[in-house]
Structures are given as structure tokens and as C-alpha cells.
Write a protein that holds these residues in place. Sequence first.
Motif, PDB file in Angstrom:
ATOM      1  N   GLN A  35       1.002  -1.284  -0.154  1.00 61.80           N
ATOM      2  CA  GLN A  35      -0.084   0.174  -0.036  1.00 61.80           C
ATOM      3  C   GLN A  35       0.788   1.334   0.029  1.00 61.80           C
ATOM      4  N   ASN A  36       2.164   1.297  -0.016  1.00 62.86           N
ATOM      5  CA  ASN A  36       3.216   2.149  -0.026  1.00 62.86           C
ATOM      6  C   ASN A  36       3.113   3.009   1.323  1.00 62.86           C
ATOM      7  N   TRP A  37       2.759   2.310   2.332  1.00 66.83           N
ATOM      8  CA  TRP A  37       2.594   2.744   3.687  1.00 66.83           C
ATOM      9  C   TRP A  37       3.887   2.652   4.525  1.00 66.83           C
ATOM     10  N   LEU A  38       4.826   2.033   3.900  1.00 66.38           N
ATOM     11  CA  LEU A  38       6.190   1.815   4.656  1.00 66.38           C
ATOM     12  C   LEU A  38       7.224   2.387   4.000  1.00 66.38           C
ATOM     13  N   VAL A  39       8.262   2.833   4.704  1.00 67.49           N
ATOM     14  CA  VAL A  39       9.790   3.273   3.742  1.00 67.49           C
ATOM     15  C   VAL A  39      10.584   2.066   3.659  1.00 67.49           C
ATOM     16  N   PRO A  40      10.853   1.769   2.461  1.00 69.44           N
ATOM     17  CA  PRO A  40      12.145   0.755   2.443  1.00 69.44           C
ATOM     18  C   PRO A  40      13.422   1.139   2.996  1.00 69.44           C
ATOM     19  N   LEU A  41      14.004   0.020   3.739  1.00 75.25           N
ATOM     20  CA  LEU A  41      15.207   0.345   4.597  1.00 75.25           C
ATOM     21  C   LEU A  41      16.213   0.236   3.664  1.00 75.25           C
ATOM     22  N   GLU A  42      16.609   1.201   3.170  1.00 73.74           N
ATOM     23  CA  GLU A  42      17.774   0.980   2.173  1.00 73.74           C
ATOM     24  C   GLU A  42      19.195   1.705   2.598  1.00 73.74           C
ATOM     25  N   ASN A  43      19.149   2.309   4.001  1.00 76.16           N
ATOM     26  CA  ASN A  43      20.451   3.166   4.426  1.00 76.16           C
ATOM     27  C   ASN A  43      20.466   2.515   5.816  1.00 76.16           C
ATOM     28  N   LEU A  44      20.806   1.453   6.037  1.00 69.52           N
ATOM     29  CA  LEU A  44      20.972   0.649   7.364  1.00 69.52           C
ATOM     30  C   LEU A  44      22.321   0.863   7.750  1.00 69.52           C
ATOM     31  N   ASN A  93       3.481 -25.155  15.173  1.00 72.34           N
ATOM     32  CA  ASN A  93       4.401 -24.037  15.375  1.00 72.34           C
ATOM     33  C   ASN A  93       4.179 -23.055  14.305  1.00 72.34           C
ATOM     34  N   TRP A  94       4.545 -21.792  14.729  1.00 70.34           N
ATOM     35  CA  TRP A  94       4.081 -20.559  13.702  1.00 70.34           C
ATOM     36  C   TRP A  94       5.576 -19.763  13.607  1.00 70.34           C
ATOM     37  N   LEU A  95       5.539 -19.019  12.588  1.00 70.31           N
ATOM     38  CA  LEU A  95       6.732 -18.272  12.172  1.00 70.31           C
ATOM     39  C   LEU A  95       6.337 -16.524  12.352  1.00 70.31           C
ATOM     40  N   TRP A  96       6.964 -15.605  13.283  1.00 70.12           N
ATOM     41  CA  TRP A  96       6.688 -14.541  13.522  1.00 70.12           C
ATOM     42  C   TRP A  96       8.182 -13.782  13.787  1.00 70.12           C
ATOM     43  N   ALA A  97       8.084 -12.531  13.406  1.00 67.34           N
ATOM     44  CA  ALA A  97       9.166 -11.432  13.818  1.00 67.34           C
ATOM     45  C   ALA A  97       8.514 -10.151  14.262  1.00 67.34           C
ATOM     46  N   TRP A  98       8.753  -9.705  15.619  1.00 71.37           N
ATOM     47  CA  TRP A  98       8.532  -8.229  15.793  1.00 71.37           C
ATOM     48  C   TRP A  98       9.406  -7.631  15.351  1.00 71.37           C
ATOM     49  N   SER A  99       9.016  -6.406  14.480  1.00 75.76           N
ATOM     50  CA  SER A  99      10.246  -5.622  13.591  1.00 75.76           C
ATOM     51  C   SER A  99       9.936  -4.267  13.676  1.00 75.76           C
ATOM     52  N   LEU A 100      10.879  -3.493  13.600  1.00 72.21           N
ATOM     53  CA  LEU A 100      10.802  -2.043  13.556  1.00 72.21           C
ATOM     54  C   LEU A 100      10.667  -1.470  12.099  1.00 72.21           C
ATOM     55  N   ALA A 101       9.540  -0.512  11.954  1.00 70.59           N
ATOM     56  CA  ALA A 101       9.452  -0.344  10.590  1.00 70.59           C
ATOM     57  C   ALA A 101       9.238   1.323  10.454  1.00 70.59           C
ATOM     58  N   TYR A 147      11.346  -4.193   4.235  1.00 69.81           N
ATOM     59  CA  TYR A 147      10.641  -2.961   4.601  1.00 69.81           C
ATOM     60  C   TYR A 147      10.448  -2.809   6.171  1.00 69.81           C
ATOM     61  N   ALA A 148      10.856  -3.857   6.812  1.00 71.44           N
ATOM     62  CA  ALA A 148      10.963  -3.590   8.402  1.00 71.44           C
ATOM     63  C   ALA A 148      12.212  -4.610   8.758  1.00 71.44           C
ATOM     64  N   ALA A 149      12.838  -4.147   9.737  1.00 70.11           N
ATOM     65  CA  ALA A 149      13.849  -4.949  10.468  1.00 70.11           C
ATOM     66  C   ALA A 149      13.532  -5.506  11.820  1.00 70.11           C
ATOM     67  N   PRO A 150      14.077  -6.906  11.514  1.00 70.53           N
ATOM     68  CA  PRO A 150      13.319  -7.702  12.756  1.00 70.53           C
ATOM     69  C   PRO A 150      14.088  -7.333  13.948  1.00 70.53           C
ATOM     70  N   PHE A 151      13.530  -7.196  15.112  1.00 72.44           N
ATOM     71  CA  PHE A 151      14.031  -6.888  16.470  1.00 72.44           C
ATOM     72  C   PHE A 151      14.370  -8.377  17.073  1.00 72.44           C
ATOM     73  N   TYR A 152      13.349  -9.135  17.047  1.00 71.65           N
ATOM     74  CA  TYR A 152      13.432 -10.572  17.305  1.00 71.65           C
ATOM     75  C   TYR A 152      12.420 -11.432  16.511  1.00 71.65           C
ATOM     76  N   GLY A 153      12.893 -12.458  16.245  1.00 72.64           N
ATOM     77  CA  GLY A 153      11.988 -13.630  15.447  1.00 72.64           C
ATOM     78  C   GLY A 153      11.990 -14.978  16.329  1.00 72.64           C
ATOM     79  N   GLU A 155      15.773   5.556  10.607  1.00 68.94           N
ATOM     80  CA  GLU A 155      16.633   4.473   9.854  1.00 68.94           C
ATOM     81  C   GLU A 155      17.743   4.269  10.923  1.00 68.94           C
ATOM     82  N   LYS A 156      18.489   5.586  11.247  1.00 67.19           N
ATOM     83  CA  LYS A 156      19.579   5.278  12.391  1.00 67.19           C
ATOM     84  C   LYS A 156      19.316   4.476  13.432  1.00 67.19           C
ATOM     85  N   PHE A 157      18.136   4.783  14.065  1.00 67.72           N
ATOM     86  CA  PHE A 157      17.628   3.956  15.425  1.00 67.72           C
ATOM     87  C   PHE A 157      17.456   2.575  15.128  1.00 67.72           C
ATOM     88  N   ILE A 158      16.857   2.250  13.800  1.00 67.91           N
ATOM     89  CA  ILE A 158      16.481   1.063  13.682  1.00 67.91           C
ATOM     90  C   ILE A 158      17.788   0.077  13.298  1.00 67.91           C
TER      91      ILE A 158
END
Length: 435
Positions: A94-103, A294-302, A127-133, A314-317
Motif C-alpha cells: 500500500q506504500n505505507w512503509l519506507v523501504p530500509l535501504e540505508n541501514l 508451530n508458527w513463524l513471526w518477527a516483531w520488527s521495526l518499520a 521494509y521492516a528490520a526484525p528486532f526478534y524472530g 533509520e539510524k535508530f532501527i
Amino acid sequence: MKLKSLLLGAVCLGAAGYAQAETLTIATVNNGDMIRMQKLADDFTAKNPGIDLEWVTMEENVLRQKVTTDIATKGGQYDIMTIGTYEVPIWAKQNWLVPLENLGSDYDVDDLLPAIRGGLSIDGKLYAAPFYGESSMVMYRKDLMAKAGLEMPDAPSWDFIADAARKMTDKENEVYGICLRGKAGWGENMAFLTAMSNSFGARWFDENWQPQFDQPEWKDTLGFYVDLMKEAGPPGASSNGFNENLALFQSGKCGMWIDATVAASFVTNPKESQVADKVGFALAPDNSLGKRGNWLWAWSLAIPAGSQKQEAAEKFIAWATGKGYLDLVASKEGWANVPPGTRTSLYENPEYQKAAPFAAMTLQSINAADPTKPSVKPVPYVGVQFVAIPEFQGIGTAVGQQFSAALAGQVSVDQALANAQQLTTREMTKGGYIK
């Protein structure tokens, strides 16, 4: 008004040419790893003196509601959102998130576990960086299992779990054989029950998007769960989610708990858990049909597209999800307590392997989950413990309320399934999936 803002901005420029500190507003969930991140965030602000942090910490169901409303209405309340594997592909399209291209050059995106990275990417862009999976697994009390005269296999069946739960229950001493999620919510009880239903051969929809709650596999799943919890679960289980069950297990009131692999470090931490030295781990149960629950999940920062502070966000992420953060947690809390399930290098680290007896089981569980083939029968959707369509958030929570009511004894299993079938059919018809 615009002129006033420009003048203020000019006044705030210091001799070095830096503007006044930017404040990032971060929406996150009240899970232990995120609480720890807030405590350690001084490390980030010390390294980035131009950036301040403001935390908005919420319970899981509330967080989901708030961030969804904000991003869909372009509210712009948050600069960083904690979201999951369900939201990322839908919102990115939906173009609601910024792609993370400058980590940053030292971020090492290729070190992210493929299963986790894949769920957070569209066309190869993160589009989101995993904090934990996480996946899910059985956490159990070895002492209570031995007392019941049983030995937990590495790969148990649901029948074994049910038998063990009943034998481990000692209601007089407030010890319950099993603790499972009962709190209504698409990411609360329905995460557990959807994953469980996969192992019973059930599915949300057939290949033509027809809801399947009127099929015997769902009756087997929900009936088994309700009966087991009534006999061997704690009182008031229909109000218990992840955090409530974690507290019960840590205080010695659960014989077994089937939930997120991320909980392993909290149940084995002697500072937090009364049973830390008595915990064993096993794969999520199966029903001899070729699928485990069992499932598959990642809490992530976007970063929402509406944020005016994307560079700082992006610096914080990059800080919070990079390798350096894992080292920081290890130095303060020990290797067993670093956020798990995101990086290959962590599982290759001998110090982590030595400190975390659950490491191998976690990785095995994550790698075993297949979002493209979640159930025994074919399905038209992607997602293990959810269905990756925008309507699922509302439908999943409504079905979760029916199943929570069945657990509380307010409706029968049959009635809960009939209600689930009816409401899901109505919403899928409204959404144009079925005629």
C-alpha cells in the motif's frame, strides 16, 4: 504560521550548523525484550546526540489497533512502529512503509535468517528490520514431568501433551498441567489456535476462499483445546495471553506452556523465573499428519511513510536490530538474554550456544515453519498463524472472541464454530473473495 516555524528553525540552528534535537516517537509492545531495549537506549542517544526518543509502550492488542489506525489514516503519530510479519507485506504494497535501504555498511542484511528476512521483504527490498524472530515450542518443567513418570520426547504428539498435562495437574497446590493462550485477538489466542489447527489438518479457507469452520478438523482442534484447558489449565484462562502465561510459568504454576520461542530466555533467567533450572524444551506438537503446531513471526521495526524524520528513524532501527545491539545486551545481561531468531551469526556463536540451551530448538522451529504451505491441505493464502489479507485482522479477532467465549464456557464449541463460520463468510463476501 509557516513563517513562524521557519524563524524558530533558524533560531535553533547552533554555531555548528546543527538543528535542535529531533524527537523520534516509537510505538512498541510491552514485551520483555522491548522493555530492555528502552533501558539500553542511552547507548543510542549517546552516539547520536541530535536525536531524542519518546516511547509509547502498549499491550499487544492495543498496539496493533493504534498503529493500524494511525497508518491507514496517515495520522503521523509515530516515526517508528513495532509491527509483525503479518502487517509488513500488506502495508508495503500500500506504500505505507519506507523501504530500509540505508541501514549502514556494517549492518549486514545478508546475516538475517532467510525465513525471517523473506517475510519482511517485497521484491528483495526490506521494509521492516526484525528486532526478534520466533516460532513456537513446548516449554516444560522437567521435575514435574519426572514426577508424573513421563519423559518428554523432542518431538511430542498432542496426545502425549494432553496425557502429560492431566498427570502433572495438582489443583490443590495451584499447579496446572498446561498454560495456553485464551485471550481473544488475532495475534493472541488465534495465533496459537491457528498454528494448532494446522497440525490437526484444519485451514481457514479452502482454495476458493470458502471458510472452513464447519469442517471436522476445526471441531477436533477447538474441542481438544477446550477439554484440555478445562481439565488441566489454570482458572480464568480465557483472559490469559503471552504475558499472563509467562508470569504463571515463571512463578511455578504451569507444568507446560506452548508459546513463542522468545520466552525461553525469560523462563530460564534465574533473576525472573522461580523454575529457571528446571525447564526443558521440545518441538511444538503434531498429530501424525506431517505438520507441527508451530508458527513463524518477527516483531520488527518499520518507518511509516508519513514520518518527517525518516533518516533519524533509520539510524535508530539500524542500532536496535544490528549486531552491535546483540553485543550490548550480552555485555549487560549475558548472551542467553539477547533478542533471538534474527541472525545466522548468533546461532553460529559458541558463546550463545553455550549460554542458551534453547538455541538449537528455536532455530529448528523457525526453519520448519512454511508460510506458503501452512496446513496439510492446500490453501490460497500465505501465513502460518495468520492469513496475509487485510481483512484478517478484523476477522481473526472476531473469531478469537468466539473461541475465547467457548473456553470460558459462555458458548458451546459447536456454537462458537457456527458463529465463526457465519461471520467469516459474511466478511469474505463483503470483501469480494466469495460470491
